[in-house]
Design a protein around this motif. Sequence first.
Motif, mmCIF file in Angstrom:
data_model
loop_
_atom_site.group_PDB
_atom_site.id
_atom_site.type_symbol
_atom_site.label_atom_id
_atom_site.label_comp_id
_atom_site.label_asym_id
_atom_site.label_seq_id
_atom_site.Cartn_x
_atom_site.Cartn_y
_atom_site.Cartn_z
ATOM 1 N N ALA A 123 0.828 -1.207 0.000
ATOM 2 C CA ALA A 123 0.000 0.000 0.000
ATOM 3 C C ALA A 123 0.858 1.252 0.000
ATOM 4 C CB ALA A 123 -0.931 -0.008 1.215
ATOM 5 N N SER A 124 1.948 1.223 0.775
ATOM 6 C CA SER A 124 2.854 2.363 0.813
ATOM 7 C C SER A 124 3.498 2.606 -0.550
ATOM 8 C CB SER A 124 3.939 2.127 1.867
ATOM 9 O OG SER A 124 4.911 3.141 1.841
ATOM 10 N N SER A 125 3.888 1.523 -1.227
ATOM 11 C CA SER A 125 4.523 1.652 -2.541
ATOM 12 C C SER A 125 3.552 2.227 -3.565
ATOM 13 C CB SER A 125 5.043 0.290 -3.015
ATOM 14 O OG SER A 125 5.976 -0.237 -2.099
ATOM 15 N N LEU A 126 2.313 1.730 -3.565
ATOM 16 C CA LEU A 126 1.314 2.240 -4.493
ATOM 17 C C LEU A 126 0.990 3.707 -4.215
ATOM 18 C CD1 LEU A 126 -1.135 -0.817 -4.626
ATOM 19 C CD2 LEU A 126 0.449 -0.058 -6.407
ATOM 20 N N THR A 127 0.891 4.031 -2.921
ATOM 21 C CA THR A 127 0.627 5.429 -2.545
ATOM 22 C C THR A 127 1.767 6.332 -2.990
ATOM 23 O OG1 THR A 127 -0.632 4.690 -0.616
ATOM 24 C CG2 THR A 127 0.129 6.982 -0.627
ATOM 25 N N THR A 128 2.995 5.852 -2.817
ATOM 26 C CA THR A 128 4.157 6.638 -3.234
ATOM 27 C C THR A 128 4.142 6.889 -4.730
ATOM 28 O OG1 THR A 128 5.492 5.711 -1.437
ATOM 29 C CG2 THR A 128 6.680 6.723 -3.275
ATOM 30 N N ILE A 129 3.817 5.863 -5.511
ATOM 31 C CA ILE A 129 3.764 6.015 -6.969
ATOM 32 C C ILE A 129 2.703 7.032 -7.367
ATOM 33 C CG2 ILE A 129 3.187 4.823 -9.123
ATOM 34 C CD1 ILE A 129 4.394 2.294 -7.902
ATOM 35 N N ILE A 130 1.537 6.959 -6.730
ATOM 36 C CA ILE A 130 0.456 7.901 -7.053
ATOM 37 C C ILE A 130 0.856 9.333 -6.685
ATOM 38 C CG2 ILE A 130 -1.898 8.576 -6.485
ATOM 39 C CD1 ILE A 130 -2.512 5.588 -6.082
ATOM 40 N N VAL A 131 1.412 9.484 -5.478
ATOM 41 C CA VAL A 131 1.806 10.832 -5.028
ATOM 42 C C VAL A 131 2.910 11.399 -5.912
ATOM 43 C CG1 VAL A 131 2.882 12.110 -3.137
ATOM 44 C CG2 VAL A 131 1.095 10.434 -2.647
ATOM 45 N N LEU A 132 3.899 10.573 -6.272
ATOM 46 C CA LEU A 132 4.973 11.035 -7.143
ATOM 47 C C LEU A 132 4.444 11.416 -8.522
ATOM 48 C CD1 LEU A 132 7.896 8.569 -6.309
ATOM 49 C CD2 LEU A 132 7.741 10.996 -5.740
ATOM 50 N N SER A 133 3.507 10.632 -9.034
ATOM 51 C CA SER A 133 2.916 10.951 -10.340
ATOM 52 C C SER A 133 2.195 12.290 -10.292
ATOM 53 C CB SER A 133 1.947 9.841 -10.767
ATOM 54 O OG SER A 133 2.610 8.598 -10.869
ATOM 55 N N VAL A 136 4.803 15.082 -10.055
ATOM 56 C CA VAL A 136 5.433 15.418 -11.340
ATOM 57 C C VAL A 136 4.496 16.283 -12.178
ATOM 58 C CG1 VAL A 136 6.252 14.463 -13.520
ATOM 59 C CG2 VAL A 136 6.927 13.403 -11.366
ATOM 60 N N LEU A 137 3.208 15.924 -12.184
ATOM 61 C CA LEU A 137 2.238 16.687 -12.970
ATOM 62 C C LEU A 137 2.029 18.094 -12.426
ATOM 63 C CD1 LEU A 137 -0.484 13.922 -13.592
ATOM 64 C CD2 LEU A 137 1.207 14.787 -15.224
ATOM 65 N N MET A 138 2.119 18.232 -11.095
ATOM 66 C CA MET A 138 1.829 19.524 -10.466
ATOM 67 C C MET A 138 3.090 20.291 -10.085
ATOM 68 S SD MET A 138 -1.437 19.618 -10.455
ATOM 69 C CE MET A 138 -1.719 21.012 -9.363
ATOM 70 N N LEU A 139 4.262 19.782 -10.473
ATOM 71 C CA LEU A 139 5.508 20.401 -10.039
ATOM 72 C C LEU A 139 5.630 21.847 -10.515
ATOM 73 C CD1 LEU A 139 8.207 20.052 -8.601
ATOM 74 C CD2 LEU A 139 9.176 19.230 -10.751
ATOM 75 N N VAL A 140 5.370 22.067 -11.772
ATOM 76 C CA VAL A 140 5.510 23.420 -12.322
ATOM 77 C C VAL A 140 4.458 24.374 -11.752
ATOM 78 C CG1 VAL A 140 5.470 24.814 -14.424
ATOM 79 C CG2 VAL A 140 6.630 22.591 -14.423
ATOM 80 N N PRO A 141 3.163 24.015 -11.730
ATOM 81 C CA PRO A 141 2.174 24.943 -11.160
ATOM 82 C C PRO A 141 2.411 25.267 -9.684
ATOM 83 C CG PRO A 141 1.094 23.235 -12.456
ATOM 84 C CD PRO A 141 2.517 22.819 -12.308
ATOM 85 N N LEU A 142 2.909 24.283 -8.912
ATOM 86 C CA LEU A 142 3.091 24.492 -7.473
ATOM 87 C C LEU A 142 4.493 24.978 -7.108
ATOM 88 C CD1 LEU A 142 1.264 21.379 -5.964
ATOM 89 C CD2 LEU A 142 0.435 23.726 -6.105
ATOM 90 N N GLN A 143 5.349 25.181 -8.085
ATOM 91 C CA GLN A 143 6.731 25.561 -7.785
ATOM 92 C C GLN A 143 6.851 26.834 -6.955
ATOM 93 O OE1 GLN A 143 9.183 25.714 -11.257
ATOM 94 N NE2 GLN A 143 11.088 25.607 -10.111
ATOM 95 N N PRO A 144 6.093 27.887 -7.235
ATOM 96 C CA PRO A 144 6.197 29.089 -6.378
ATOM 97 C C PRO A 144 5.834 28.812 -4.919
ATOM 98 C CG PRO A 144 5.065 29.592 -8.434
ATOM 99 C CD PRO A 144 5.187 28.093 -8.370
ATOM 100 N N VAL A 145 4.853 27.945 -4.702
ATOM 101 C CA VAL A 145 4.433 27.632 -3.334
ATOM 102 C C VAL A 145 5.495 26.794 -2.631
ATOM 103 C CG1 VAL A 145 2.682 26.528 -1.907
ATOM 104 C CG2 VAL A 145 2.011 27.748 -3.994
ATOM 105 N N LEU A 146 6.017 25.777 -3.328
ATOM 106 C CA LEU A 146 6.996 24.875 -2.726
ATOM 107 C C LEU A 146 8.312 25.576 -2.422
ATOM 108 C CD1 LEU A 146 6.406 21.705 -4.949
ATOM 109 C CD2 LEU A 146 5.565 22.120 -2.638
ATOM 110 N N GLN A 147 8.633 26.592 -3.165
ATOM 111 C CA GLN A 147 9.890 27.300 -2.957
ATOM 112 C C GLN A 147 9.757 28.498 -2.024
ATOM 113 O OE1 GLN A 147 11.332 28.265 -6.903
ATOM 114 N NE2 GLN A 147 12.177 26.210 -7.219
#
Length: 226
Positions: A123-133, A136-147
Motif C-alpha cells: 500500500a505504501s509503494s502504491l501510494t508513493t507512486i500515485i503521489v509522485l505521479s 510530477v504533474l503539479m511540479l511546475v504549477p506548485l513551484q512558487p508555493v513549494l519554494q
Amino acid sequence: MEKNYDLEKYNQTTHVIGRSATAVTLVMLVGAPFLIGSILGAMPNLSAAAKGYLAVGIIWTVSSVVEFLVYTPMLGAGGGYLAFITGNLINMKIPCAMNAREIAGTHTGTPENEIISTLSIAASSLTTIIVLSLGVLMLVPLQPVLQSEALQPAFANVVPALFGAMAYQYFRRNLKLACVPLVIMTILFTLVPSLISQTSIMILPGGAIAIVLAWLSWKRNKGEGK
C-alpha cells in the motif's frame, strides 16, 4: 499441519517471485545507463564510475548489510522483497510497516505479521507512486508555493518529525531503557558531527547498547523474581 504446509508453500512462492523481481530490477537498474548511453552515443566512463563507487561503496555496502539484517526479520519475506525493491525504507516503508503492525497487534516472526507487513508496504509503494505521479504533474504549477521561504523549515524537518512520532510509541513503554542509547548517540553525534552521515552504520552500536541494557534489565528482574 495443513496451516504449516500452506505457510511453507506461501513462503516458497514468495521467494520465487521476490528473487525473480529482484533480479529483473537489478538488471534494469544496472543496464539503464548502458542502454541510454548506447542510444545517445555517450557510454558511461567505467573508470570514473569505479572510482566514484570506491569512494562511497564500502560505506554503503556495510549499510546495506546492516539494513538487511535489521529490517528483514521485522518485515518478513514478502515485505522484505517489496521494501528493498521499491526503496526508501527508513523514510517510508519501515514506519508504515511498524505502524500497521501496531494497529493490527501482530508480532515479529508470526504469519500474521508477514501478511500485515506485505500489505502495508504494498500500500505504501502504491501510494508513493500515485503521489509522485501527481507531484510530477503539479511540479511546475506548485513551484512558487513549494519554494516559498515559509515552507522551507517544514521540508527540512519532515524526517525528524516522522521518526519522532513513531519512536515515541516504543520509547514510552520503557523510557529508562530508551533514553540511555538516545542520550549516548546524541552526545556522540554532537561531539563528532561527521557521524551524522553514517547513521545506518551507527545503528549497530546503538542497537547493541539497547540490547545489552534490555538483557541486564531482564536478568535483574528475573533475579528479583519479577
